[in-house]
Design a protein around this motif. Structure first.
Motif, PDB file in Angstrom:
ATOM      1  N   GLU A 127     -48.560  35.746  36.829  1.00 37.16           N
ATOM      2  CA  GLU A 127     -49.803  35.537  37.575  1.00 37.16           C
ATOM      3  C   GLU A 127     -49.597  35.822  39.067  1.00 37.16           C
ATOM      4  O   GLU A 127     -50.393  36.500  39.700  1.00 37.16           O
ATOM      5  CB  GLU A 127     -50.235  34.081  37.373  1.00 37.16           C
ATOM      6  CG  GLU A 127     -51.692  33.830  37.663  1.00 37.16           C
ATOM      7  CD  GLU A 127     -52.045  32.374  37.372  1.00 37.16           C
ATOM      8  OE1 GLU A 127     -52.746  31.783  38.189  1.00 37.16           O
ATOM      9  OE2 GLU A 127     -51.581  31.836  36.347  1.00 37.16           O
ATOM     10  N   VAL A 128     -48.487  35.300  39.622  1.00 35.81           N
ATOM     11  CA  VAL A 128     -48.248  35.453  41.063  1.00 35.81           C
ATOM     12  C   VAL A 128     -47.966  36.917  41.427  1.00 35.81           C
ATOM     13  O   VAL A 128     -48.516  37.433  42.395  1.00 35.81           O
ATOM     14  CB  VAL A 128     -47.094  34.529  41.536  1.00 35.81           C
ATOM     15  CG1 VAL A 128     -46.779  34.783  43.008  1.00 35.81           C
ATOM     16  CG2 VAL A 128     -47.459  33.061  41.331  1.00 35.81           C
ATOM     17  N   ILE A 129     -47.163  37.588  40.646  1.00 36.52           N
ATOM     18  CA  ILE A 129     -46.827  38.976  40.993  1.00 36.52           C
ATOM     19  C   ILE A 129     -48.065  39.877  40.813  1.00 36.52           C
ATOM     20  O   ILE A 129     -48.256  40.844  41.551  1.00 36.52           O
ATOM     21  CB  ILE A 129     -45.590  39.488  40.207  1.00 36.52           C
ATOM     22  CG1 ILE A 129     -44.942  40.676  40.925  1.00 36.52           C
ATOM     23  CG2 ILE A 129     -45.905  39.857  38.782  1.00 36.52           C
ATOM     24  CD1 ILE A 129     -44.251  40.347  42.215  1.00 36.52           C
ATOM     25  N   ASP A 130     -48.934  39.493  39.877  1.00 40.32           N
ATOM     26  CA  ASP A 130     -50.180  40.238  39.699  1.00 40.32           C
ATOM     27  C   ASP A 130     -51.084  40.056  40.935  1.00 40.32           C
ATOM     28  O   ASP A 130     -51.676  41.020  41.425  1.00 40.32           O
ATOM     29  CB  ASP A 130     -50.894  39.740  38.436  1.00 40.32           C
ATOM     30  CG  ASP A 130     -52.096  40.592  38.100  1.00 40.32           C
ATOM     31  OD1 ASP A 130     -51.896  41.802  37.882  1.00 40.32           O
ATOM     32  OD2 ASP A 130     -53.233  40.066  38.096  1.00 40.32           O
ATOM     33  N   LEU A 131     -51.155  38.818  41.433  1.00 41.69           N
ATOM     34  CA  LEU A 131     -51.930  38.578  42.665  1.00 41.69           C
ATOM     35  C   LEU A 131     -51.369  39.410  43.817  1.00 41.69           C
ATOM     36  O   LEU A 131     -52.103  40.005  44.592  1.00 41.69           O
ATOM     37  CB  LEU A 131     -51.864  37.090  43.049  1.00 41.69           C
ATOM     38  CG  LEU A 131     -52.721  36.124  42.250  1.00 41.69           C
ATOM     39  CD1 LEU A 131     -52.368  34.689  42.613  1.00 41.69           C
ATOM     40  CD2 LEU A 131     -54.200  36.374  42.527  1.00 41.69           C
ATOM     41  N   TRP A 132     -50.051  39.447  43.912  1.00 41.64           N
ATOM     42  CA  TRP A 132     -49.402  40.198  44.989  1.00 41.64           C
ATOM     43  C   TRP A 132     -49.714  41.700  44.855  1.00 41.64           C
ATOM     44  O   TRP A 132     -50.097  42.346  45.826  1.00 41.64           O
ATOM     45  CB  TRP A 132     -47.886  39.957  44.953  1.00 41.64           C
ATOM     46  CG  TRP A 132     -47.133  40.822  45.897  1.00 41.64           C
ATOM     47  CD1 TRP A 132     -46.461  41.961  45.602  1.00 41.64           C
ATOM     48  CD2 TRP A 132     -47.014  40.642  47.319  1.00 41.64           C
ATOM     49  NE1 TRP A 132     -45.912  42.508  46.736  1.00 41.64           N
ATOM     50  CE2 TRP A 132     -46.236  41.711  47.800  1.00 41.64           C
ATOM     51  CE3 TRP A 132     -47.479  39.681  48.218  1.00 41.64           C
ATOM     52  CZ2 TRP A 132     -45.915  41.846  49.154  1.00 41.64           C
ATOM     53  CZ3 TRP A 132     -47.157  39.816  49.566  1.00 41.64           C
ATOM     54  CH2 TRP A 132     -46.385  40.891  50.021  1.00 41.64           C
ATOM     55  N   ASN A 133     -49.588  42.219  43.647  1.00 39.84           N
ATOM     56  CA  ASN A 133     -49.778  43.657  43.446  1.00 39.84           C
ATOM     57  C   ASN A 133     -51.229  44.093  43.667  1.00 39.84           C
ATOM     58  O   ASN A 133     -51.482  45.251  43.979  1.00 39.84           O
ATOM     59  CB  ASN A 133     -49.319  44.050  42.041  1.00 39.84           C
ATOM     60  CG  ASN A 133     -47.807  43.998  41.915  1.00 39.84           C
ATOM     61  OD1 ASN A 133     -47.085  44.132  42.904  1.00 39.84           O
ATOM     62  ND2 ASN A 133     -47.317  43.763  40.706  1.00 39.84           N
ATOM     63  N   HIS A 134     -52.179  43.167  43.483  1.00 40.37           N
ATOM     64  CA  HIS A 134     -53.587  43.530  43.643  1.00 40.37           C
ATOM     65  C   HIS A 134     -54.204  42.929  44.895  1.00 40.37           C
ATOM     66  O   HIS A 134     -55.421  42.841  45.011  1.00 40.37           O
ATOM     67  CB  HIS A 134     -54.381  43.090  42.405  1.00 40.37           C
ATOM     68  CG  HIS A 134     -53.982  43.844  41.173  1.00 40.37           C
ATOM     69  ND1 HIS A 134     -53.024  43.386  40.313  1.00 40.37           N
ATOM     70  CD2 HIS A 134     -54.376  45.053  40.694  1.00 40.37           C
ATOM     71  CE1 HIS A 134     -52.849  44.277  39.337  1.00 40.37           C
ATOM     72  NE2 HIS A 134     -53.660  45.294  39.549  1.00 40.37           N
ATOM     73  N   ARG A 135     -53.367  42.527  45.848  1.00 40.61           N
ATOM     74  CA  ARG A 135     -53.893  41.792  47.001  1.00 40.61           C
ATOM     75  C   ARG A 135     -54.858  42.615  47.857  1.00 40.61           C
ATOM     76  O   ARG A 135     -55.762  42.069  48.467  1.00 40.61           O
ATOM     77  CB  ARG A 135     -52.753  41.225  47.854  1.00 40.61           C
ATOM     78  CG  ARG A 135     -51.878  42.275  48.535  1.00 40.61           C
ATOM     79  CD  ARG A 135     -50.603  41.623  49.050  1.00 40.61           C
ATOM     80  NE  ARG A 135     -49.784  42.550  49.815  1.00 40.61           N
ATOM     81  CZ  ARG A 135     -48.997  43.473  49.264  1.00 40.61           C
ATOM     82  NH1 ARG A 135     -48.941  43.591  47.955  1.00 40.61           N
ATOM     83  NH2 ARG A 135     -48.274  44.276  50.025  1.00 40.61           N
TER      84      ARG A 135
END
Ligand code: ZN
Length: 240
Positions: A127-135
């Motif tokens: 979830e966190v890395i997805d948020l980072w990648n789509h920030r």
């Protein structure tokens, strides 16, 4: 980034977070310096917290992170865990073999991380890395609205002093700086309402003026037991 881990998380979970989230973000971000705030209250023998990291795990974390600076912070298993963790940490920092570092004995046994917990940590990482990648695709107006202030209420529990704090925070949405903040706060112990006006690092001129006006207004009222002005780069911390 704040990466919440479930109670009881062990080395497996912590190192998973390092490898799947922290290190890829550092690779993207390319910081000038990496400072490890090396709190040690996640050790399995810590009397206050409820995590399951080991001295070996902290050493491995240090080896992976390769910080420029390590600052020792919390950790309350003072005479048992801390000497072991710090030896591991120093060996890892120096690039030396830390495989002989032992865990403290005589305390509680270390519980291994369950399979369901590993899956839970893996979901948090994803979830966190997805948020980072789509920030860059995030619609900030949708999250923060189009008003001048973003508001949030939160309850904070300080387990060391048994204090419950209620906060109501206003953050000035500003396109030129991170925005000044106003926090109303009271603890369940005193019930006295206090407020703090906080400038961000490098505030814009408009925010500085507006925050100052708000502070003036608050100190002339009489509902608040205390009003605090907080400004980074300044030793002036005025209160009433
Ligand atoms: Zn501003």
């Amino acid at each position: 980034m704040n990466i919440p881990l479930p109670p009881g998380t062990g080395d497996e979970g912590m190192l998973m977070v390092m490898e799947r989230v922290v290190l890829p973000i550092l690779k993207d971000w390319k910081p000038d310096y990496v400072i490890n705030a090396a709190g040690q209250d996640n050790h399995f023998s810590d009397p206050i917290t409820n995590m399951s990291f080991s001295a070996q795990g902290y050493a491995k974390l240090t080896e992976l992170l390769r910080p420029d600076l390590v600052v020792l912070e919390g950790g309350y298993s003072i005479e048992s865990a801390l000497p072991y963790i710090n030896v591991g940490l120093l060996l890892a920092l120096a690039g030396l073999d830390y495989s002989k570092v032992q865990e403290p004995s005589g305390g509680p046994d270390r519980e291994s991380q369950s399979k369901s917990m590993t899956e839970q940590v893996a979901r948090v990482c994803a979830e966190v890395i997805d948020l980072w990648n789509h920030r860059s695709e995030v619609d900030l107006e949708e999250i923060f609205g189009t008003t001048s202030f973003f508001q949030r209420k939160r309850q904070i529990y300080y387990d060391t002093d048994n204090i419950h704090e209620s906060q109501h925070e206003y953050i000035r949405l500003c396109s030129d700086c991170p925005g000044w903040r106003l926090i109303y706060t009271h603890s369940t112990k005193t019930r006295d309402l206090a407020a703090a006006v906080l400038l961000p690092w490098q505030p814009c001129q408009a925010c500085r003026v507006e925050a100052r006006e708000q502070h003036e207004k608050l100190i002339t009222g009489d509902e608040l037991s205390q009003v605090i002005w907080q400004e980074p780069f300044s030793n002036l911390r005025q209160s009433r």
